[in-house]
Scaffold this motif. Structure first.
Motif, mmCIF file in Angstrom:
data_model
loop_
_atom_site.group_PDB
_atom_site.id
_atom_site.type_symbol
_atom_site.label_atom_id
_atom_site.label_comp_id
_atom_site.label_asym_id
_atom_site.label_seq_id
_atom_site.Cartn_x
_atom_site.Cartn_y
_atom_site.Cartn_z
ATOM 1 N N LYS A 12 14.036 0.465 0.717
ATOM 2 C CA LYS A 12 13.859 1.572 -0.822
ATOM 3 C C LYS A 12 13.345 0.449 -2.403
ATOM 4 O O LYS A 12 12.287 1.432 -2.923
ATOM 5 N N TYR A 13 13.051 -0.764 -1.957
ATOM 6 C CA TYR A 13 12.524 -1.856 -2.357
ATOM 7 C C TYR A 13 11.290 -1.227 -2.393
ATOM 8 O O TYR A 13 10.427 -1.778 -3.496
ATOM 9 N N LEU A 14 10.442 -1.438 -1.219
ATOM 10 C CA LEU A 14 9.003 -1.348 -0.946
ATOM 11 C C LEU A 14 9.227 0.500 -1.631
ATOM 12 O O LEU A 14 7.535 0.321 -2.017
ATOM 13 N N GLY A 15 9.253 0.779 -1.290
ATOM 14 C CA GLY A 15 9.576 2.381 -1.639
ATOM 15 C C GLY A 15 8.245 3.166 -0.222
ATOM 16 O O GLY A 15 7.553 3.461 -0.600
ATOM 17 N N VAL A 16 8.929 2.806 0.673
ATOM 18 C CA VAL A 16 8.629 4.039 1.828
ATOM 19 C C VAL A 16 8.805 4.986 1.712
ATOM 20 O O VAL A 16 9.879 5.388 1.821
ATOM 21 N N ARG A 17 7.253 5.729 2.069
ATOM 22 C CA ARG A 17 7.940 7.523 1.786
ATOM 23 C C ARG A 17 6.729 7.946 2.837
ATOM 24 O O ARG A 17 5.576 8.155 3.804
ATOM 25 N N PHE A 18 8.123 8.612 4.491
ATOM 26 C CA PHE A 18 7.770 9.377 5.236
ATOM 27 C C PHE A 18 6.887 10.728 5.279
ATOM 28 O O PHE A 18 7.804 11.452 4.207
ATOM 29 N N LEU A 22 3.691 9.189 13.293
ATOM 30 C CA LEU A 22 4.761 9.280 12.123
ATOM 31 C C LEU A 22 3.399 7.992 11.045
ATOM 32 O O LEU A 22 2.924 7.471 11.359
ATOM 33 N N ARG A 23 3.348 9.411 9.903
ATOM 34 C CA ARG A 23 2.785 9.569 9.144
ATOM 35 C C ARG A 23 3.841 8.385 7.515
ATOM 36 O O ARG A 23 4.493 9.604 7.470
ATOM 37 N N ALA A 24 3.633 7.780 7.055
ATOM 38 C CA ALA A 24 3.798 7.137 5.451
ATOM 39 C C ALA A 24 2.820 6.770 4.382
ATOM 40 O O ALA A 24 1.573 6.518 4.807
ATOM 41 N N GLU A 25 3.748 7.036 3.540
ATOM 42 C CA GLU A 25 3.169 5.930 2.495
ATOM 43 C C GLU A 25 3.456 4.861 1.584
ATOM 44 O O GLU A 25 4.292 5.128 1.782
ATOM 45 N N LEU A 26 2.971 4.283 1.228
ATOM 46 C CA LEU A 26 3.386 3.579 -0.018
ATOM 47 C C LEU A 26 2.373 3.518 -1.471
ATOM 48 O O LEU A 26 1.832 2.765 -1.470
ATOM 49 N N ALA A 27 3.446 3.558 -2.778
ATOM 50 C CA ALA A 27 2.758 3.345 -3.439
ATOM 51 C C ALA A 27 2.719 1.941 -4.307
ATOM 52 O O ALA A 27 3.484 1.591 -3.789
ATOM 53 N N VAL A 28 1.321 1.362 -4.288
ATOM 54 C CA VAL A 28 1.062 -0.272 -4.697
ATOM 55 C C VAL A 28 1.520 0.063 -5.932
ATOM 56 O O VAL A 28 1.105 0.148 -6.883
ATOM 57 N N ARG A 29 2.661 -0.587 -6.446
ATOM 58 C CA ARG A 29 3.310 -0.770 -7.677
ATOM 59 C C ARG A 29 2.837 -2.861 -7.976
ATOM 60 O O ARG A 29 3.151 -4.026 -7.551
ATOM 61 N N ASP A 30 3.006 -2.882 -9.695
ATOM 62 C CA ASP A 30 2.811 -4.263 -9.794
ATOM 63 C C ASP A 30 3.981 -5.120 -9.039
ATOM 64 O O ASP A 30 2.618 -6.519 -9.304
ATOM 65 N N GLU A 31 4.495 -5.192 -9.280
ATOM 66 C CA GLU A 31 5.359 -6.066 -8.957
ATOM 67 C C GLU A 31 5.688 -6.301 -7.660
ATOM 68 O O GLU A 31 5.887 -7.654 -6.677
ATOM 69 N N LEU A 32 4.557 -5.796 -7.007
ATOM 70 C CA LEU A 32 4.338 -5.809 -5.067
ATOM 71 C C LEU A 32 3.392 -6.476 -5.067
ATOM 72 O O LEU A 32 2.654 -7.339 -4.120
ATOM 73 N N LEU A 33 2.842 -7.686 -6.216
ATOM 74 C CA LEU A 33 1.125 -8.117 -6.228
ATOM 75 C C LEU A 33 2.173 -9.756 -6.415
ATOM 76 O O LEU A 33 3.425 -9.607 -6.897
ATOM 77 N N THR A 34 1.206 -9.708 -5.753
ATOM 78 C CA THR A 34 1.310 -11.973 -6.067
ATOM 79 C C THR A 34 0.548 -12.575 -7.736
ATOM 80 O O THR A 34 0.011 -11.521 -8.538
#
Lengths: 149, 149, 149, 149
Positions: free
Chosen positions: B30-36, B44-56
């Motif tokens: 949930k924290y990562l925002g993984v979407r199957f 299995l195909r999945a997506e993840l939206a890159v949000r600012d909080e996940l950047l270094t």
């Protein structure tokens, strides 16, 4: 035993800055709750408290926590051995998960086993109480301020 | 091409249950925002939206996000090919990070390249727009309800 | 430090049999010139003399020699810890090549870091004089006489 | 699908030179009996006949043969995409052994999935008849004539 070249290139000021940043973490390392404990030349020790939110429905620590912790340590063990302005880019790593973890604390140690001007190879061991939970080895590229591969 | 044995053992009901669980995720996924997005036999195909909080701080996606995503997909691609009550234990994987990611969406595809009664070997490719961002390969043990190695 | 479970399960007779087989090797291990030096619980030490035939045209040891040596040690370190009739199947490993090798002797040490009834995880370090030449980690399945995955 | 950058940088003359060298091999590749079949941009196809000398006492192909073959292909797939005088240094790879091999021919395909000026990431698949026998992924550094890391 860390690469002797790591001893010559160790900057304790940068190590201190990373240790003092424990309280100011953001993003994924904050979510995981990674805490750096100690730097030595070629070495970084860190901890992570296993809280319920990090478990899967089966009650075991999500393997992604261990994987993300490894990635984080791979880069961070290198910074005190790099020139200011350079940055560490993990290019690859491999991990073996050795035992299920369901609570307690993860104690991790990352060791630079080979260091050149542009490349570090790092080994990681993560313990959970008496047991090894994970071992990993990977490669970090040391990048100059403007050059990206 | 997935292992043909994955086609014979595919249970679309379990796949549907995993797809419908996107809204109910907890913990690290949930924290990562993984979407199957889609299951097929062995895939299995999945997506993840890159949000600012996940950047270094450098502005790149934290490598730990890609590592944790790989770990998550390794297990989840297997469930529709397992008997009910069994669980998937990732025992090891290796990833190569191929290009820095700074925004957009991660599109991941996990493929079972070898499947036996107790073991699956899985390859993963993660794209970010036009570019490959990560490839991984790893091993999942298929565990019976009470037996733990 | 090897897994303590390797100490309990060590059969020195099998270790001796492997040490005495140095003269009778065939196939790839003979071609490479692998020599077992010492077994201890959870440990195997071996040597390989770097001869010209094993170099590439550039004058460096062919990486395949190190890779094949790792594969060989992964299985062989396990045998004294297994029941008679069982066999060791390497299922995966990963290696990092740390420095070019152009002569001298390879000194390798394989260590069982995790041992259960059906699985061993092994770390290997290969030195060439003062330098680390290679590190590896991998998984060995311990197979019963008739069961093959 | 190979990295599109591999297509732009493909030199068919170097590829031809490697194909014609099958008869003049020395050292480990000759011992193994590696035969290059075809180069395309970003791709190399090779074969290896499984002869009895390469089997273990159990009657399976020694895993070291597959490991050494992977190492060999990792470097050789890169040469037609490099400038003359440069050399390819495999820095790391990981393989999964998927099925025991006891005879017949190994058919291997190596593919450059990511190529920059100084680095290539390569995936390998090795088949034995109908079955996948091995998959691997690894990193090759492209070294300039005099610079060694």
């Amino acid at each position: 035993m860390p690469d002797p070249r790591a001893e010559k290139a160790f900057d304790p000021q940068i190590a201190d800055a990373f240790l003092q940043a424990n309280e100011k973490l953001g993003g994924l390392p904050k979510y995981l709750g990674v805490r750096f404990i100690e730097y030595q030349p070629g070495l970084l020790r860190a901890e992570l408290a296993v809280r319920d939110e990090l478990l899967t429905m089966i009650g075991n620590l999500h393997g992604g926590v261990l994987a993300a912790l490894c990635d984080h340590l791979l880069g961070c063990v290198c910074y005190p051995h790099m020139k200011r302005g350079q940055w560490a880019a993990t290019t690859e790593f491999k991990l073996n998960l050795l035992a299920p973890v369901s609570g307690g604390t993860l104690e991790a140690e990352a060791e630079i086993v080979s260091l050149s001007r542009s490349l570090a190879v790092v080994c990681i061991e993560i313990r959970n109480g008496e047991r090894r939970a994970c071992i990993a080895q990977g490669t970090v590229m040391i990048m100059d301020p403007k050059k990206r591969a």
